[in-house]
Design a protein around this motif. Sequence first.
Motif, PDB file in Angstrom:
ATOM      1  N   GLN A 128      22.791  26.059   7.897  1.00 50.92           N
ATOM      2  CA  GLN A 128      21.727  26.947   7.401  1.00 50.92           C
ATOM      3  C   GLN A 128      21.835  27.147   5.891  1.00 50.92           C
ATOM      4  O   GLN A 128      20.826  27.154   5.182  1.00 50.92           O
ATOM      5  CB  GLN A 128      21.804  28.305   8.100  1.00 50.92           C
ATOM      6  CG  GLN A 128      21.502  28.248   9.583  1.00 50.92           C
ATOM      7  CD  GLN A 128      21.440  29.640  10.197  1.00 50.92           C
ATOM      8  OE1 GLN A 128      20.558  30.429   9.904  1.00 50.92           O
ATOM      9  NE2 GLN A 128      22.406  29.940  11.049  1.00 50.92           N
ATOM     10  N   TYR A 129      23.061  27.319   5.406  1.00 50.10           N
ATOM     11  CA  TYR A 129      23.241  27.473   3.951  1.00 50.10           C
ATOM     12  C   TYR A 129      22.696  26.244   3.234  1.00 50.10           C
ATOM     13  O   TYR A 129      22.021  26.326   2.211  1.00 50.10           O
ATOM     14  CB  TYR A 129      24.726  27.635   3.593  1.00 50.10           C
ATOM     15  CG  TYR A 129      25.399  28.889   4.115  1.00 50.10           C
ATOM     16  CD1 TYR A 129      24.671  29.948   4.656  1.00 50.10           C
ATOM     17  CD2 TYR A 129      26.787  29.015   4.051  1.00 50.10           C
ATOM     18  CE1 TYR A 129      25.311  31.087   5.141  1.00 50.10           C
ATOM     19  CE2 TYR A 129      27.434  30.157   4.521  1.00 50.10           C
ATOM     20  CZ  TYR A 129      26.694  31.184   5.074  1.00 50.10           C
ATOM     21  OH  TYR A 129      27.330  32.292   5.544  1.00 50.10           O
ATOM     22  N   ALA A 136      17.668  19.804   2.783  1.00 52.26           N
ATOM     23  CA  ALA A 136      16.816  19.107   3.755  1.00 52.26           C
ATOM     24  C   ALA A 136      15.475  18.713   3.162  1.00 52.26           C
ATOM     25  O   ALA A 136      14.564  18.326   3.886  1.00 52.26           O
ATOM     26  CB  ALA A 136      16.617  19.986   4.991  1.00 52.26           C
ATOM     27  N   GLU A 137      15.380  18.815   1.823  1.00 54.77           N
ATOM     28  CA  GLU A 137      14.107  18.426   1.216  1.00 54.77           C
ATOM     29  C   GLU A 137      13.883  16.923   1.329  1.00 54.77           C
ATOM     30  O   GLU A 137      14.807  16.181   1.658  1.00 54.77           O
ATOM     31  CB  GLU A 137      14.074  18.888  -0.254  1.00 54.77           C
ATOM     32  CG  GLU A 137      13.648  20.347  -0.348  1.00 54.77           C
ATOM     33  CD  GLU A 137      14.059  21.003  -1.653  1.00 54.77           C
ATOM     34  OE1 GLU A 137      14.379  20.276  -2.623  1.00 54.77           O
ATOM     35  OE2 GLU A 137      14.055  22.249  -1.711  1.00 54.77           O
ATOM     36  N   ASN A 138      12.660  16.487   1.023  1.00 53.30           N
ATOM     37  CA  ASN A 138      12.283  15.071   1.154  1.00 53.30           C
ATOM     38  C   ASN A 138      12.520  14.531   2.555  1.00 53.30           C
ATOM     39  O   ASN A 138      12.969  13.395   2.725  1.00 53.30           O
ATOM     40  CB  ASN A 138      13.041  14.195   0.150  1.00 53.30           C
ATOM     41  CG  ASN A 138      12.854  14.707  -1.265  1.00 53.30           C
ATOM     42  OD1 ASN A 138      11.760  15.160  -1.615  1.00 53.30           O
ATOM     43  ND2 ASN A 138      13.919  14.679  -2.043  1.00 53.30           N
ATOM     44  N   ASN A 139      12.261  15.391   3.544  1.00 60.18           N
ATOM     45  CA  ASN A 139      12.373  14.953   4.936  1.00 60.18           C
ATOM     46  C   ASN A 139      13.753  14.495   5.360  1.00 60.18           C
ATOM     47  O   ASN A 139      13.892  13.736   6.313  1.00 60.18           O
ATOM     48  CB  ASN A 139      11.378  13.833   5.232  1.00 60.18           C
ATOM     49  CG  ASN A 139      10.002  14.407   5.512  1.00 60.18           C
ATOM     50  OD1 ASN A 139       9.896  15.575   5.931  1.00 60.18           O
ATOM     51  ND2 ASN A 139       8.976  13.630   5.265  1.00 60.18           N
ATOM     52  N   LYS A 140      14.770  14.921   4.617  1.00 60.11           N
ATOM     53  CA  LYS A 140      16.121  14.530   5.010  1.00 60.11           C
ATOM     54  C   LYS A 140      16.652  15.487   6.071  1.00 60.11           C
ATOM     55  O   LYS A 140      16.201  16.636   6.190  1.00 60.11           O
ATOM     56  CB  LYS A 140      17.048  14.541   3.791  1.00 60.11           C
ATOM     57  CG  LYS A 140      16.729  13.457   2.795  1.00 60.11           C
ATOM     58  CD  LYS A 140      17.269  12.112   3.242  1.00 60.11           C
ATOM     59  CE  LYS A 140      17.058  11.070   2.137  1.00 60.11           C
ATOM     60  NZ  LYS A 140      17.224   9.712   2.597  1.00 60.11           N
ATOM     61  N   ILE A 141      17.615  14.995   6.816  1.00 62.10           N
ATOM     62  CA  ILE A 141      18.185  15.797   7.904  1.00 62.10           C
ATOM     63  C   ILE A 141      19.613  16.192   7.562  1.00 62.10           C
ATOM     64  O   ILE A 141      20.369  15.413   6.974  1.00 62.10           O
ATOM     65  CB  ILE A 141      18.178  14.988   9.221  1.00 62.10           C
ATOM     66  CG1 ILE A 141      16.747  14.557   9.563  1.00 62.10           C
ATOM     67  CG2 ILE A 141      18.773  15.786  10.371  1.00 62.10           C
ATOM     68  CD1 ILE A 141      16.659  13.613  10.736  1.00 62.10           C
ATOM     69  N   ILE A 142      19.955  17.429   7.935  1.00 62.38           N
ATOM     70  CA  ILE A 142      21.343  17.876   7.852  1.00 62.38           C
ATOM     71  C   ILE A 142      21.928  17.675   9.243  1.00 62.38           C
ATOM     72  O   ILE A 142      21.477  18.298  10.203  1.00 62.38           O
ATOM     73  CB  ILE A 142      21.403  19.361   7.450  1.00 62.38           C
ATOM     74  CG1 ILE A 142      20.797  19.528   6.045  1.00 62.38           C
ATOM     75  CG2 ILE A 142      22.834  19.887   7.507  1.00 62.38           C
ATOM     76  CD1 ILE A 142      20.326  20.940   5.753  1.00 62.38           C
ATOM     77  N   GLY A 143      22.875  16.774   9.355  1.00 55.52           N
ATOM     78  CA  GLY A 143      23.441  16.454  10.669  1.00 55.52           C
ATOM     79  C   GLY A 143      24.767  17.159  10.877  1.00 55.52           C
ATOM     80  O   GLY A 143      25.500  17.417   9.923  1.00 55.52           O
ATOM     81  N   CYS A 144      25.062  17.486  12.111  1.00 58.59           N
ATOM     82  CA  CYS A 144      26.339  18.136  12.407  1.00 58.59           C
ATOM     83  C   CYS A 144      26.817  17.677  13.779  1.00 58.59           C
ATOM     84  O   CYS A 144      26.124  17.865  14.774  1.00 58.59           O
ATOM     85  CB  CYS A 144      26.165  19.653  12.380  1.00 58.59           C
ATOM     86  SG  CYS A 144      27.684  20.550  12.758  1.00 58.59           S
ATOM     87  N   THR A 145      27.977  17.037  13.829  1.00 58.01           N
ATOM     88  CA  THR A 145      28.458  16.524  15.111  1.00 58.01           C
ATOM     89  C   THR A 145      29.363  17.541  15.810  1.00 58.01           C
ATOM     90  O   THR A 145      30.040  18.334  15.173  1.00 58.01           O
ATOM     91  CB  THR A 145      29.271  15.225  14.942  1.00 58.01           C
ATOM     92  OG1 THR A 145      30.494  15.533  14.266  1.00 58.01           O
ATOM     93  CG2 THR A 145      28.490  14.190  14.151  1.00 58.01           C
ATOM     94  N   GLN A 146      29.342  17.471  17.118  1.00 61.25           N
ATOM     95  CA  GLN A 146      30.183  18.309  17.975  1.00 61.25           C
ATOM     96  C   GLN A 146      30.848  17.408  19.006  1.00 61.25           C
ATOM     97  O   GLN A 146      30.192  16.505  19.522  1.00 61.25           O
ATOM     98  CB  GLN A 146      29.320  19.325  18.731  1.00 61.25           C
ATOM     99  CG  GLN A 146      28.604  20.321  17.845  1.00 61.25           C
ATOM    100  CD  GLN A 146      29.565  21.282  17.220  1.00 61.25           C
ATOM    101  OE1 GLN A 146      30.395  21.882  17.906  1.00 61.25           O
ATOM    102  NE2 GLN A 146      29.511  21.419  15.912  1.00 61.25           N
TER     103      GLN A 146
END
Length: 737
Positions: A128-129, A136-146
């Motif tokens: 979220q930060y 996440a601008e320009n349609n980029k994704i912030i990914g996080c694995t679990q």
Amino acid sequence: EKGKLAPELEVHDNEPPQSEQSKWESDQMSSAVFRFGAKDRKAQQDYDLLLEDEVEFVQALRMPGSEKNKKREDSPPPQVKALQTIQEMKKSLPIYPFRNDLIQAIKDHQVLIIEGETGSGKTTQIPQYLYEAGFAENNKIIGCTQPRRVASMAVAARVAHEMAVKLGNEVGYAIRFEDCTSHRTRIKYMTDGTLHREFLSEPDLASYSVMIIDEAHERTLHTDILFGLVKDITRFRTDLKLLISSATLDATKFSEFFDDAPIFRIPGRRFPVDIYYTKAPEADYIDACVVSILQIHATQPSGDILVFLTGQDEIETCQEMLQERVRRLGSKLRELLILPIYANLPSDMQAKIFQPTPPGARKVVLATNIAETSLTIDNIVYVIDPGFAKQNNFNSRTGMESLMVVPISKASANQRAGRAGRVAPGKCFRLYTAWAYQHELEDNTVPEIQRINLGNAVLTLKALGINDLVHFDFLDPPPHETLVLALEQLYALGALNHRGELTKLGRRMAEFPLDPMMAKMLLASEQYRCSEEVATIAAMLSVNGAIFYRPKDKIIHADTARKNFHIPGGDHLTLLNVYNQWRQSDFSTHWCYENFIQHRSMKRARDVREQLVGLMQRVEMELVSGITETMNIRKAITAGYFYHVARLSKGGHYKTAKHNQTVSIHPNSSLFQELPRWILYHELVFTTKEFMRQVTEIESKWLLEVAPHYYKPKELEDSTNKKMPKVAGRSRPDGTN
Ligand code: CDP
Ligand code: MG
């Protein structure tokens, strides 16, 4: 009234000499027997009323809290979350004051190691930060694995809630066989296995601006392989930010691996936790759990209880026993909410564990080790730790992989204890002796990569074009034998050629998010004209054993219902039969209920099947069905599972075909009383011995047909394939369920 001897008073073979035990305890501090609430007379009366036996604990040590919080030790527990707004709750997390520093550090460095106590807000807050800071601008994704499916779903749901968006829109998750994301998704939680597979379609992870490898300390196989893959990517994708986030003290090791990446430490906020051990080992730790829960409930001040069990079976048993005891006690007790959490639990039920406990009541969460670090449940003050976890173990000598319950490590035990000290000073009750902790538990859990079958991982890496696995950049390399065995197995399956290169078949196999054996079975079904049927079987196997419902009070009915599904030939065909009958009932819930079938599992099997069929179409497999002979189906299964073959030997025992290891048919199998000469099994489960689960009768000559590289005719002599006479009166051995 105290009837029988308490289990902890029974003498055990492995009980340490008395002198040694007491010596260790006195080294720590003066030992004090813990009698629940002895000071509180009212509580003591309730307690006497309710217990037929008790578990006696000895206090041995105290895990310190951080210095900063020492003075708060005796202050009342903070208000539960329900009384706070989401914003207040977010601001109260330990990570919050470091928000700006953290974002700055991420801007300054491409790779950052983040270390912080579980529950400090790493998993839910960092994405979220980053989102708020424009990553996440320009349609980029912030990914996080679990590492775990449940955590991916639960955390995504939580973050969607915090951001007031619909799950699957801006915040989504992807796990095997389930993609809950859309083109709008900017924060994506996923299992480490899912990201590993994403490399196949997007080797540079171009959609992502940030990738967080979370819960890195869990050291699952996929996480370990991801380390090598993402490290490689950061070299040519200089705009990709990589965060490695971990709960424990491995940070230095991660930092060294990632070319001395800086470590960002989030100071912990933990209250002290008193640790109690049993005076003697527990013969039946589930029973001991139930008794301890009631002891705590009757005598201890408010605060919820977290219990660590090894799996769904144990959790259900514990839940039933506890409900029964609570019912008998009636109104003598305050309300006790019993909430289970494990991987196959449907998500609406999972969500319940996070709901705040109503005033006056107490919550007890019965969890697998998912609650050890992946999920934080607020307001836990008491932890009960029997000291076991389920683990997949692979023997590279025999090639046998088996699921078994094993003692946890000291590091795990301390993580578990720490869960009691998040909101207030807590107590952890270990259902093992202090001596056992000190002498029998390993310091750390062995990373998965060093103890499981690498077939799947090797296949994916090969499909990614990584041919030289011996020189792959592993954080901790797998044992050489294991790697060789995986290569051999893939060669025998036809996925690799003799130069170790991926074959056409291997490339198709890698398209499936399945174990190579299962992928091979699916692909072979085309040639045996039964791909529809085998897709069903694969889907049913993927749901993993939880098809048949067996409530303790209706065992006879349930077992009769199960037998009605049996089909000559074995369990795979039985699973197919269950699915087909369910389909004929128009996928009816009522039908499941009447036949003691778990409706949820069936629904999942149906989803999985749909996805498999989609993938089969993608690799241009022909979908065929309708053969009347079951032999073809069984041959297709054999084409994948010829490694898992056993033959009958003297005395009704089975020996594995290649390594002569003794294995037994699981009592739940439809072939339990049949004893065919040659069988294959889906998996091994070790309880009292090695049990084969999901067993099918085969003919030895098929092995020469499907695995000519692997089996020689000589090894398969004695292929008369006659059935042995039935052994009269065989019954379930104890402890197998
Ligand atoms: O990742 P880390 O262990 O540092 O913490 P987290 O999982 O981000 O948890 C932060 C807070 O979110 C805790 O207070 C959790 O109880 C809460 N949380 C929740 O309420 N529901 C979830 N599904 C996940 C976390
Ligand atoms: Mg976390």
